[in-house]
Structure formats: C-alpha cells, structure tokens
Enzyme design. Structure first.
Site, mmCIF file in Angstrom:
data_model
loop_
_atom_site.group_PDB
_atom_site.id
_atom_site.type_symbol
_atom_site.label_atom_id
_atom_site.label_comp_id
_atom_site.label_asym_id
_atom_site.label_seq_id
_atom_site.Cartn_x
_atom_site.Cartn_y
_atom_site.Cartn_z
ATOM 1 N N SER A 182 -7.096 -12.752 -5.669
ATOM 2 C CA SER A 182 -8.375 -13.458 -5.823
ATOM 3 C C SER A 182 -8.842 -13.375 -7.263
ATOM 4 O O SER A 182 -9.521 -14.273 -7.767
ATOM 5 C CB SER A 182 -9.425 -12.837 -4.903
ATOM 6 N N HIS A 226 -3.317 -14.494 1.475
ATOM 7 C CA HIS A 226 -4.093 -14.270 2.704
ATOM 8 C C HIS A 226 -3.575 -15.184 3.825
ATOM 9 O O HIS A 226 -3.459 -14.769 4.979
ATOM 10 C CB HIS A 226 -5.570 -14.608 2.474
ATOM 11 N N MET A 275 -11.625 -10.000 1.606
ATOM 12 C CA MET A 275 -12.899 -10.093 0.886
ATOM 13 C C MET A 275 -13.134 -11.547 0.463
ATOM 14 O O MET A 275 -13.931 -11.819 -0.443
ATOM 15 C CB MET A 275 -12.911 -9.160 -0.330
ATOM 16 N N VAL A 298 3.026 -12.453 -2.054
ATOM 17 C CA VAL A 298 3.304 -13.871 -2.344
ATOM 18 C C VAL A 298 3.077 -14.075 -3.842
ATOM 19 O O VAL A 298 2.081 -13.607 -4.402
ATOM 20 C CB VAL A 298 2.377 -14.795 -1.520
ATOM 21 N N GLN A 325 -16.528 -0.253 -2.083
ATOM 22 C CA GLN A 325 -15.284 -0.092 -2.847
ATOM 23 C C GLN A 325 -15.413 -0.603 -4.289
ATOM 24 O O GLN A 325 -14.412 -0.752 -4.975
ATOM 25 C CB GLN A 325 -14.096 -0.722 -2.122
ATOM 26 N N GLY A 380 -1.387 -6.891 2.865
ATOM 27 C CA GLY A 380 -0.349 -7.303 1.925
ATOM 28 C C GLY A 380 0.245 -6.124 1.167
ATOM 29 O O GLY A 380 -0.462 -5.184 0.792
#
Ligand code: PAF
Length: 292
Positions: free
Chosen positions: A187, A37, A30, A177, A61, A148
C-alpha cells in the site's frame, strides 16, 4: 458483498453462516487494497464457503512519529476490489468501534520476536498487530486467516500468537505478489514519486542477488548482508535501514544459513520506508527440502 461497520452487524451475519455449517476464511487488511490483497481474497474464496475481509487502519501499530494520519485510505475503491475478488462480508469499523475509549490498556506481548528485525526499528509494532489480530479473530471467528509472505515477520508473529494462545484457526501464508520489475506490492508504494518508483525495484534485486549467492553455497549472514549492501550502493535513491537473516520457521536471527532462511530488509526510497524479503535456501540442503 455486505458491508459492516459494527461488530454487532458482522456478528449477526456470521452467526447465520455458521449455523449452516459454512467455513469462514478471513483476510485482515488496512485497506489501500492492491493485487497482493486480492490474491489473499481469491485464495480464501477458493478454500472457504464464506469470505470475510476487514479494513481497519490500526492506530496501535503506528508510533506517534509514524504516518497514521497520512496512511492511504480508499474505502470505495477497496470495496469494489473486494467484491470482485469474491468477498462476502467486508468489515470496516471506525476506530471508536474497535477502541471505544480511544485505545485499550491490554496488549498482546509477543516476546523476543517482537524486538528483532522490524521490531527493533518499530518498537511496539508487533504487539499492536498481535493485539488487533487477536480482537479480529475473536470478532470474526474464522476457520482460516490469510496473510502475505511479504510481511514475513508479521506472519511468524501471527503463527506464534495462534499457537501460544490456542486460537482455533489455521493461518495460511501466501506468496508475495510483485510488479513485473520485481517491486513487492505494498500500500505504501502509492507514496513513491516517479524517481522513487524507478529506484524501488533495486531492493528486491539486491535481495535476489543474495538469494542466488546462498543457492551457490554462501552460508554466512555477514556475506549475504554484504551482497545486498553492495548491490544497493549502485542505487543512490535507496537508503538501506537493515538487512538480516532469520530462520524460516522460528524467525530467530541467524548468523549462518544452516536451514531454510528468510533474508529480510527495510529501506528508505525517497521518504518512503519499504520492506521486502526473500526465501534463502542453502545449497547443501537436499533437493526435496530445497524445492519445498
Ligand atoms: O498487514 C496488515 O495490513 C496489518 O498489519 C494487519 C494484519 C491487517 C493488522 O492490522
């Protein structure tokens, strides 16, 4: 890297790649890209001849009360990061390209997995994710798609979607990560003000304390939840929303850790809702299974 905003343009480019027998790896996102990412894109780069990434903030969503309008958007910086990570084709459609009538009537019903964990707090969220991924998988027709482990339940939903509907692609789960202080990259971390950013790593620390308790023999979900709650009591900047234990394969809820599990949580840090999870492995599992 070639940018595409229409299905037609992306489709034409990928048809050419496929004619040459080249495998396609796909990273759906997104946007508001970060090193998490980038790690998916690099993995896709290493395993496929062609790498496609998408950036689409999917309205299906988001609940009406959610932060759709506020969701971070940074297409130019994202494109630069994607190109550097080795993406060949970046698909960044407008909402009207994906949903020409504003929305769509069809939804992928993911069943009970959509109503537990995150789904219990975000009704319709996983149907929205599964629906857009189904569309994207048809548009891109990848050999592999990369997700992820940070969104562990989403990964389980996508695996179920692909298995149940016989979609012809492999789903590759990739490790979370983290920042050096343990905070999982997201994000939504861009929303954290300095005080919230200071408090945020306590969520990961609390989950890791519960993971350590499991490794030392604790098998009760209630006790593992208690460990997380107690750790977070020391951090007034965080309000825990839920913490629950799930089976690592089926993502069904568990009251005992009787195999590999995932301890997943959501918490408000300032006004920002963050999620995180850790693998939890019972001490009683044989070493070769524990180390898997
Ligand atoms: O994880 C995300 O960024 C989104 O849920 C996804 C998989 C791109 C679907 O919109």
């Amino acid at each position: 890297m070639k940018m595409h905003t229409t299905k037609q343009s992306l489709g034409a480019a990928l048809a050419g790649e496929r004619r040459q027998g080249r495998t396609i790896g796909f990273v759906p996102t997104m946007g508001a890209l970060h090193e998490g990412h980038v790690s998916l894109m690099r993995r896709a780069r290493g395993e496929n001849a062609v790498v496609v990434a998408s950036i689409f903030v999917n309205p299906l969503q988001f609940a009406p009360t959610d932060d759709l309008a506020r969701y971070p958007r940074s297409l130019e910086a994202d494109a630069a990061l994607a190109a550097e990570a080795g993406v060949d084709h970046l698909f960044a459609p407008e909402v009207a390209e994906m949903y020409p009538h504003g929305s769509i009537a069809t939804r992928v019903d993911v069943g009970p997995i959509g109503d537990i964990g995150e789904g219990a707090w975000r009704p319709g969220f996983f149907a929205g994710v599964a629906t857009v991924c189904c569309k994207l998988f048809h548009i891109v027709a990848p050999d592999r798609a990369y997700f992820g482990q940070k969104d562990a339940q989403q990964l389980a939903v996508i695996r179920q979607l692909v298995a149940d509907l016989d979609l012809p692609l492999e789903i590759v789960g990739c490790p979370t990560v983290r920042e050096p202080d343990g905070l999982a990259l997201s994000s939504r971390n861009t929303y954290l003000d300095p005080e919230a950013r200071r408090a945020a790593p306590a969520l990961a620390a609390a989950l890791m304390a519960a993971r350590d308790a499991a490794a030392s023999g604790e098998e009760s979900a209630e006790e593992l939840r208690w460990t997380v709650k107690t750790c977070l009591e020391a951090e007034p900047g965080i309000r825990l929303q839920y913490v629950d234990l799930f089976d690592a394969d089926s993502f069904s809820a568990r009251e005992r850790l009787d195999g590999r599990g995932i301890l997943a949580a959501a918490a408000y840090v300032g006004g920002t809702r963050l999620i995180d999870n850790v693998d939890v492995v019972p001490a009683a599992l044989p070493a070769e299974v524990r180390g898997r």
